[in-house]
Scaffold this motif. Structure first.
Motif, PDB file in Angstrom:
ATOM      1  N   TYR A  41       1.057 -46.865  69.652  1.00  0.00           N
ATOM      2  CA  TYR A  41       1.933 -46.587  68.527  1.00  0.00           C
ATOM      3  C   TYR A  41       2.860 -47.734  67.967  1.00  0.00           C
ATOM      4  CZ  TYR A  41       6.166 -44.776  66.353  1.00  0.00           C
ATOM      5  OH  TYR A  41       7.316 -44.541  65.420  1.00  0.00           O
ATOM      6  N   LYS A  57      14.893 -50.659  60.588  1.00  0.00           N
ATOM      7  CA  LYS A  57      15.658 -50.353  62.043  1.00  0.00           C
ATOM      8  C   LYS A  57      16.724 -51.243  62.130  1.00  0.00           C
ATOM      9  CE  LYS A  57      11.636 -48.138  64.001  1.00  0.00           C
ATOM     10  NZ  LYS A  57      10.642 -48.276  64.821  1.00  0.00           N
ATOM     11  N   ALA A  76      14.003 -37.784  68.828  1.00  0.00           N
ATOM     12  CA  ALA A  76      12.498 -38.227  68.529  1.00  0.00           C
ATOM     13  C   ALA A  76      12.516 -39.542  68.590  1.00  0.00           C
ATOM     14  CB  ALA A  76      12.063 -37.736  66.960  1.00  0.00           C
ATOM     15  N   ASP A 107      12.737 -36.862  73.297  1.00  0.00           N
ATOM     16  CA  ASP A 107      11.537 -36.754  72.620  1.00  0.00           C
ATOM     17  C   ASP A 107      10.517 -35.508  73.169  1.00  0.00           C
ATOM     18  OD1 ASP A 107      10.112 -39.044  70.453  1.00  0.00           O
ATOM     19  OD2 ASP A 107       8.302 -37.847  71.685  1.00  0.00           O
ATOM     20  N   ALA A 108       9.823 -35.282  72.048  1.00  0.00           N
ATOM     21  CA  ALA A 108       9.098 -33.877  72.406  1.00  0.00           C
ATOM     22  C   ALA A 108       7.655 -34.731  73.331  1.00  0.00           C
ATOM     23  CB  ALA A 108       8.587 -33.217  71.422  1.00  0.00           C
ATOM     24  N   ASP A 135      13.518 -30.920  72.824  1.00  0.00           N
ATOM     25  CA  ASP A 135      12.834 -30.602  71.172  1.00  0.00           C
ATOM     26  C   ASP A 135      14.350 -30.564  70.245  1.00  0.00           C
ATOM     27  OD1 ASP A 135      12.075 -29.332  69.069  1.00  0.00           O
ATOM     28  OD2 ASP A 135      11.660 -27.470  69.795  1.00  0.00           O
ATOM     29  N   ALA A 136      13.997 -31.594  69.124  1.00  0.00           N
ATOM     30  CA  ALA A 136      15.111 -31.598  68.309  1.00  0.00           C
ATOM     31  C   ALA A 136      15.903 -30.576  67.705  1.00  0.00           C
ATOM     32  CB  ALA A 136      14.530 -32.571  67.026  1.00  0.00           C
ATOM     33  N   ALA A 152      15.051 -41.524  63.876  1.00  0.00           N
ATOM     34  CA  ALA A 152      14.035 -42.358  62.940  1.00  0.00           C
ATOM     35  C   ALA A 152      12.778 -42.024  62.971  1.00  0.00           C
ATOM     36  CB  ALA A 152      14.139 -43.660  63.594  1.00  0.00           C
TER      37      ALA A 152
HETATM   38  C1  LIG Z   1       6.913 -41.447  63.931  1.00  0.00           C
HETATM   39  S1  LIG Z   1       7.605 -41.363  65.764  1.00  0.00           S
HETATM   40  C2  LIG Z   1       9.326 -42.379  65.851  1.00  0.00           C
HETATM   41  C3  LIG Z   1       9.538 -42.827  67.030  1.00  0.00           C
HETATM   42  C4  LIG Z   1      10.816 -43.800  67.041  1.00  0.00           C
HETATM   43  N1  LIG Z   1      11.972 -43.087  66.519  1.00  0.00           N
HETATM   44  C5  LIG Z   1      10.446 -44.852  66.020  1.00  0.00           C
HETATM   45  O1  LIG Z   1      11.248 -44.946  65.072  1.00  0.00           O
HETATM   46  O2  LIG Z   1       9.784 -45.691  66.509  1.00  0.00           O
HETATM   47  C6  LIG Z   1       8.077 -39.788  65.720  1.00  0.00           C
HETATM   48  C7  LIG Z   1       8.464 -39.225  67.094  1.00  0.00           C
HETATM   49  O3  LIG Z   1       8.965 -37.855  66.934  1.00  0.00           O
HETATM   50  C8  LIG Z   1       8.809 -37.082  68.001  1.00  0.00           C
HETATM   51  N2  LIG Z   1       8.714 -35.527  67.838  1.00  0.00           N
HETATM   52  C9  LIG Z   1       8.266 -34.875  66.838  1.00  0.00           C
HETATM   53  N3  LIG Z   1       8.580 -33.633  66.722  1.00  0.00           N
HETATM   54  C10 LIG Z   1       9.625 -33.418  67.714  1.00  0.00           C
HETATM   55  C11 LIG Z   1      10.624 -32.747  68.075  1.00  0.00           C
HETATM   56  N4  LIG Z   1      10.639 -31.340  67.521  1.00  0.00           N
HETATM   57  N5  LIG Z   1      11.504 -32.741  68.784  1.00  0.00           N
HETATM   58  C12 LIG Z   1      11.578 -34.087  69.562  1.00  0.00           C
HETATM   59  N6  LIG Z   1      10.799 -34.921  69.095  1.00  0.00           N
HETATM   60  C13 LIG Z   1       9.733 -34.850  68.353  1.00  0.00           C
HETATM   61  C14 LIG Z   1       7.335 -37.484  68.429  1.00  0.00           C
HETATM   62  O4  LIG Z   1       7.052 -37.150  69.597  1.00  0.00           O
HETATM   63  C15 LIG Z   1       7.297 -38.844  68.165  1.00  0.00           C
HETATM   64  O5  LIG Z   1       7.564 -39.636  69.462  1.00  0.00           O
END
Ligand SMILES: C[S@@+](CC[C@H](N)C(=O)[O-])C[C@H]1O[C@@H](n2cnc3c(N)ncnc32)[C@H](O)[C@@H]1O
Length: 263
Positions: A41, A57, A76, A107-108, A135-136, A152
């Motif tokens: 990632y 960021k 997240a 984070d999920a 979960d958010a 973010a």
């Molecule tokens: C694009 S990544 C962003 C990660 C980090 N914030 C960054 O900026 O690099 C999106 C993240 O959102 C998390 N995510 C997606 N849906 C979610 C939810 N409902 N609750 C918590 N995390 C979630 C994913 O597992 C993933 O790690």
């Protein structure tokens, strides 16, 4: 059961990129996607944005202007980019300046959290950061307990944006700050044409080479197009009860920061 279908055959339909899935299914699909790309990632972020996500960021942390003592929640938070930057910024104020900060990252995806924990170990970040799977839309966090809520590139992926914003309001203390960094809508039509070509042609191909998952990066391009524009998203933040909403566009609106407060 098929994961996506045409609208009308799905109960509580929500977008998953350009497809329609049931609200109940979306979190599982999103989690599986991030579990799959977690190990690559961060590399993919650098390659696909040519490092520009780092500038976005940095702009987020500049605007956040974090101060301790305080309780931070990065929702997240993935592999830790924002949480690390918060701790780094606090530490810049003095050798012990970060000691009074508690940063919780939710984070999920267990795989994203695992990659993040490994990064923290490699960087020697042992204290002040709590990694929580959650979960958010239903945060495992007490009401009114958070000074700074950050998210973010996360809110675009949730099943219910309104529910996620209500959770942000719930966990923030009165006087607490909300700051969201997300892909948004480009402001210049000429930029939009080039950006579309890049997003739908180059990104999925690059995603396949780097992560082995072409679909994940097709979803990225599609989900960005489905995400509400700056003004609509600002109105949703207001609907959740947050106030003093301000927007800053980054790179001509490719991304945007939305700031708000719980009054
Ligand atoms: C694009 S990544 C962003 C990660 C980090 N914030 C960054 O900026 O690099 C999106 C993240 O959102 C998390 N995510 C997606 N849906 C979610 C939810 N409902 N609750 C918590 N995390 C979630 C994913 O597992 C993933 O790690």
């Amino acid at each position: 059961m098929v994961a996506w279908m045409t609208p009308g055959t799905v109960e509580n339909p929500v977008d998953f990129g350009f497809r329609t899935v049931s609200m109940a299914n979306k979190p599982r699909l999103v989690r599986a996607l991030f579990d799959d790309v977690a190990a690559r990632y961060d590399l993919m972020n650098d390659l696909m944005s040519v490092g520009v996500h780092r500038l976005w960021k940095a702009a987020m942390i500049d605007w956040l202007a974090p101060r301790a003592p305080a309780r931070f929640l990065d929702v997240a938070g993935g592999t830790g980019d924002v949480a690390f930057r918060i701790l780094e910024r606090l530490s810049a104020a003095g050798p012990n300046a970060a000691d009074d900060a508690a940063v919780t990252l939710v984070d999920a995806s267990e795989a994203m959290l695992g990659t993040g924990r490994d990064r923290a170990l490699d960087a020697g970040i042992a204290r002040g950061l709590d990694w929580v799977r959650g979960d958010a839309e239903d945060l495992p966090i007490d009401d009114g307990s958070i000074d700074y809520y950050t998210i973010a590139f996360g809110i675009r992926n949730v099943a219910r944006i309104d529910r996620t914003l209500e959770e942000a309001f719930r966990v923030l203390k009165p006087g607490g700050r909300f700051l969201c960094l997300e892909f948004s809508h480009v402001l210049l039509p000429a930029l939009g044409i080039a950006y579309d070509a890049y997003s739908f042609r180059v990104l999925p191909a690059l995603g396949e080479i780097v992560t082995g998952n072409r679909e994940a990066y097709r979803y990225l391009a599609e989900s960005i197009r489905r995400f509400p524009d700056q003004r609509t998203f600002a109105a949703m933040i207001g609907d959740a009860g947050l106030a003093q909403i301000k927007v800053r566009n980054l790179s001509g609106g490719i991304a945007a920061l939305h700031s708000a407060w719980r009054i």
